[in-house]
Design a protein around this motif. Sequence first.
Motif: not given
Length: 263
Positions: A32-40, A46-56, A23-28, A106-108
């Motif tokens: 056209g923005r490689p870095a999305l703003d995500v709310l968790d 940070g079980n999800f937040a940290v890996p998402l941040a690693r993706l940029g 879903a995030l790849d489709r939003r990117v 995106a919101v988790l």
Amino acid sequence: MSDPSRPRASLRTAVVWEVLQDALDRRVKATGRPALDVLDTGGGSGNFAVPLARLGHHVTVVDPSPNALFALERRAAEAGVGDRVRGVQGDAHGLFDVVERGGYDAVLCHGVLEYVDDPAEGVRNTVAALRPEGVLSLLAAGLGGAVLARALAGHFTEARQALGDPDGRWGDGDPVPRRFTAGQLTALVEGAGLTIGAVHGVRVFADLVPGVLVDTEPGALDALLKLEAAAAELPAFHSVATQLHVLGERLGASRGDDGAREV
């Protein structure tokens, strides 16, 4: 995106990660923005937040626990993504006291609806935090999985109690305040104005298979991961999953060339 050093954690989150990353790849691609703003929301340590941040991506975690937010800050720093992870104390009820309305791609909302006083309000708030064409990742405890687990443990009265209880609780000692069916979760998401992109059963088998088998039998973990992935999308298994994952999308979210949703 799963941590390979934590095989059991990988087993329990692999399905969610796959759907979320797609879903995030489709939003990117769409923005056209490689870095999305995500709310968790309820993102804890940070079980999800940290890996998402690693993706940029830039991730804001809202959690009521100061201890969890402290652990989040330390974990993000150790992963080298402290500049892309922000933790703020709050909850779904007062979400816009601490974050911007309509400010996220995106919101988790993982493991939150079980504990809020009004699940419908909780979903509405998370949806209100989305930008146009944003996506919601909703993960909550499944009713059928709890009933099955109590029955297999020999607690038949508790299993029947959970089956008939409005909140899906098996008794006063149940640590989970509320559980859901797939129909209840999709109704909440649609009631908040989103369309359903996908529904998956999570941990259909993982919590029922003895850990010693997965940890010691050669190839068992990989085979179980593949089995979970194969069963996750089948509605027949939603009714026995420990958790249920719903991907909600705003109308107009990106589609494939044939008009079908890319989920």
